[in-house]
Design a protein around this motif. Sequence first.
Motif, short mmCIF file in Angstrom:
data_model
loop_
_atom_site.label_atom_id
_atom_site.label_comp_id
_atom_site.label_asym_id
_atom_site.label_seq_id
_atom_site.Cartn_x
_atom_site.Cartn_y
_atom_site.Cartn_z
N ARG A 148 81.14 30.34 74.88
CA ARG A 148 80.56 31.42 74.08
C ARG A 148 79.81 32.43 74.94
O ARG A 148 79.46 33.51 74.47
N GLU A 149 79.54 32.07 76.19
CA GLU A 149 78.78 32.94 77.08
C GLU A 149 79.62 34.08 77.67
O GLU A 149 79.09 34.95 78.35
N PHE A 150 80.91 34.08 77.44
CA PHE A 150 81.80 35.04 78.08
C PHE A 150 81.66 36.45 77.50
O PHE A 150 81.41 36.63 76.30
N SER A 151 81.88 37.43 78.37
CA SER A 151 82.02 38.81 77.94
C SER A 151 83.49 39.07 77.63
O SER A 151 84.37 38.25 77.95
N LEU A 152 83.77 40.22 77.03
CA LEU A 152 85.16 40.59 76.79
C LEU A 152 85.92 40.71 78.11
O LEU A 152 87.10 40.36 78.20
N ASP A 222 72.45 33.95 66.10
CA ASP A 222 73.86 33.56 66.03
C ASP A 222 74.75 34.55 66.78
O ASP A 222 74.35 35.69 67.04
N LEU A 223 75.94 34.10 67.12
CA LEU A 223 76.97 34.97 67.65
C LEU A 223 77.73 35.60 66.48
O LEU A 223 78.04 34.92 65.50
N SER A 224 78.04 36.90 66.61
CA SER A 224 78.88 37.56 65.62
C SER A 224 79.71 38.62 66.32
O SER A 224 79.17 39.62 66.81
N ALA A 225 81.02 38.41 66.39
CA ALA A 225 81.90 39.38 67.03
C ALA A 225 82.15 40.58 66.12
O ALA A 225 82.47 41.66 66.61
N ASP A 226 82.04 40.40 64.83
CA ASP A 226 82.24 41.38 63.76
C ASP A 226 82.98 42.64 64.21
O ASP A 226 84.19 42.67 64.29
N VAL A 227 82.27 43.74 64.49
CA VAL A 227 82.93 45.02 64.76
C VAL A 227 83.71 45.03 66.07
O VAL A 227 84.48 45.96 66.34
N LEU A 228 83.53 44.02 66.91
CA LEU A 228 84.28 43.93 68.15
C LEU A 228 85.60 43.17 67.97
O LEU A 228 86.35 42.99 68.92
N ALA A 229 85.85 42.72 66.75
CA ALA A 229 87.07 41.95 66.48
C ALA A 229 88.32 42.76 66.81
O ALA A 229 89.33 42.21 67.28
N LYS A 230 88.27 44.08 66.57
CA LYS A 230 89.43 44.92 66.85
C LYS A 230 89.79 44.89 68.33
O LYS A 230 90.97 44.80 68.70
N VAL A 231 88.78 44.95 69.20
CA VAL A 231 89.03 44.89 70.65
C VAL A 231 89.52 43.51 71.04
O VAL A 231 90.46 43.36 71.84
N LEU A 232 88.92 42.49 70.47
CA LEU A 232 89.29 41.12 70.79
C LEU A 232 90.74 40.83 70.39
O LEU A 232 91.46 40.13 71.11
N LYS A 233 91.16 41.41 69.30
CA LYS A 233 92.52 41.18 68.79
C LYS A 233 93.59 41.69 69.76
O LYS A 233 94.71 41.18 69.80
N GLU A 234 93.24 42.68 70.58
CA GLU A 234 94.21 43.30 71.48
C GLU A 234 94.41 42.52 72.77
O GLU A 234 95.30 42.82 73.56
#
Length: 665
Positions: A148-152, A222-234
């Motif tokens: 969980r400590e990782f950056s994109l 807590d961790l929340s990727a929320d609005v970064l999900a679009k970047v993560l999906k790619e």
Amino acid sequence: MTCQPSKPPTILAPAGDMHSFLAAIAASADAIYCGLKIFSARMEAGNFSIEELARLTKLAHSKGIEVYVAFNSIIKESETDQALRILDKLTRYTDVDALIIQDTAMVSLAEQAGFKGKLHLSTLGNCTHPAGLEAAQKAGFSRVVLPREFSLDDIKTMAAAVPGTMDLEVFVHGALCYSVSGRCYWSSWFGGKSALRGRCVQPCRRLYEQNGKKTRYFSCMDLSADVLAKVLKEIPNISTWKIEGRKKSPHYVYYTVMAYKLLRDTPEQKKQALSFLAYALGRQGSHYNLLSHRVSNPLDHASDTGSGLFLGRIKNPENPYFISREALVPGDLLRIGYEEETFHQIQKVTRTIPKKGKYFLTAQKGRRINKGTSVFMIDRKGRELETQLSHLGAELDKIPKVTIKPSNLSVSYKHAGNKMKSSGQTGGHRRKKQPDISKMDVFRKIPSNSKTHNDTGFWISANSYGIKPPARAWLWLDPVLFPEEERICQNYIKTALKKGAKNFVLNSPWQIALFDNPQRLNIWAGPFCNITNNLTVEMLKSKGFSGAIVSPELESQTLLSLPRSSCLPLGAVCQANWPVAISRIVAPDLTVGKSFTSPMGEVAWTSKYNATYHTFPNWILDLSSKTEELKQAGFVMLVNLFENIPKGVRMKPRPGTWNWHLKLL
């Protein structure tokens, strides 16, 4: 590296009990992960019997949902037969799709049980650098769960290194631990309840005092990727988005799954997804390290970080009430205070209260609640979800129950040095004469005028990998190696090899991938590999390790039993400034290098080493009085780990036997 075909990531939902499992089905999760009543990294969750799991898996599969079992505890030597028999029953009576495991002994046990599903390496297994992925694949894993400590950027680096058909899983939501997964010994150090065995009592969530200020320095949002999900999906090769929360309510499971499905499939409905997350009863969210150029430190918070949705604070201890930040309805479940507080309690809401309305708590005799105590909502019985759960429960009732018959399997070993415990033999093959026991002193820097005749080791990361590598020294690799450090570490190793270095200690099994010909060197697995059984030692031998230093977390019975039937020479930690936590972050108001005090008066400090922060208690692990027992048991190396004690930190003389006299839970 093989780039996998692009397809939407799987939403993996947590389930700690039957109702949460059904909630994940109701939300149409793509997969569900859960644990058994034993050998799970969340032993405080309700978890499942094999009888329950057999029926629930059939129900999930009928909806096209996969089921993974988290068998992600370290396994003591005396427990390997038990683990095998549970796996045998799991294989015969359920049809789960994968096992999530931490202890590599499970690879052999799964094979012996005839398990045909996939093996996923838990984030507790600590595969944190790109080259390690290939080593994990060769060990039998088809998926690695990233820290969980990782950056994109870290995630992209790992994704670009994925070998063959392997894929990666990333956390997108849920609780954050202060420590890097697999590198927390805090709960164990203070009483034998090991985080690596799912028994963590969360000492990081408590109040600590430094410079006269009491606060929750180590308690994360807590961790929340929320609005970064679009970047993560790619990002390619990321097959799965994981939601943490096997101790959370069905309400939380349902709404977090619904939110991330929207963020994945219809990002234009982001507003609706974020409202679901706000309604899911979690702590305040943080993007943590995901954006490396704009880190959101989850320790930098003004909000309370207890589990659940923060509602308000107690106003009047004599007749306690609070002003609710949210509307309340009958059936909502409230948690008053933190678990370490004597008045901590759970209460059910009995009447409707509007937002900003007063809610008076039910008085409990002899349990006076302090003014200012935090109140959290931890569950909500929404009518829509309850109706869906009722319908799914009726479907489940129609699935026939399974009668589970006992298993009589016993563990077998590949190497002659191991003997099955059930054979009645107390030792392995006849050994040669016991060699003299070696002692190794390990430092952060090379001692200027060491007068000892012990072997010397040092952490190669000291001074940013700037120490000249003496050829005869033991070179120790860090317990955590992040992606940006891998090339630096590998270049250091190449230089050391050219200068004649042959002795190395690795503190993650996957670091073996940094060496081209490990069999030609003297490479030992270090104590942070968390070695607790001889099946793990077998795996290490097959990968090119020459020896292993076992986990110092063990109680004496297990620790002393290991050398008898080990296929490799073993070492033990004799004395150490042992870190109770290794983290990638530090609270902005905690002074590094200065002591702080726990609620029970224990003193500790935090030091920074390159990319990580190590927290040490002010008394050492000391098994020096057990040297003769360790020698008689067959250990051939005793290790002393020395740290630089900051000025002003006073070490306390006290028995530092850790779990030696206890039963590791």
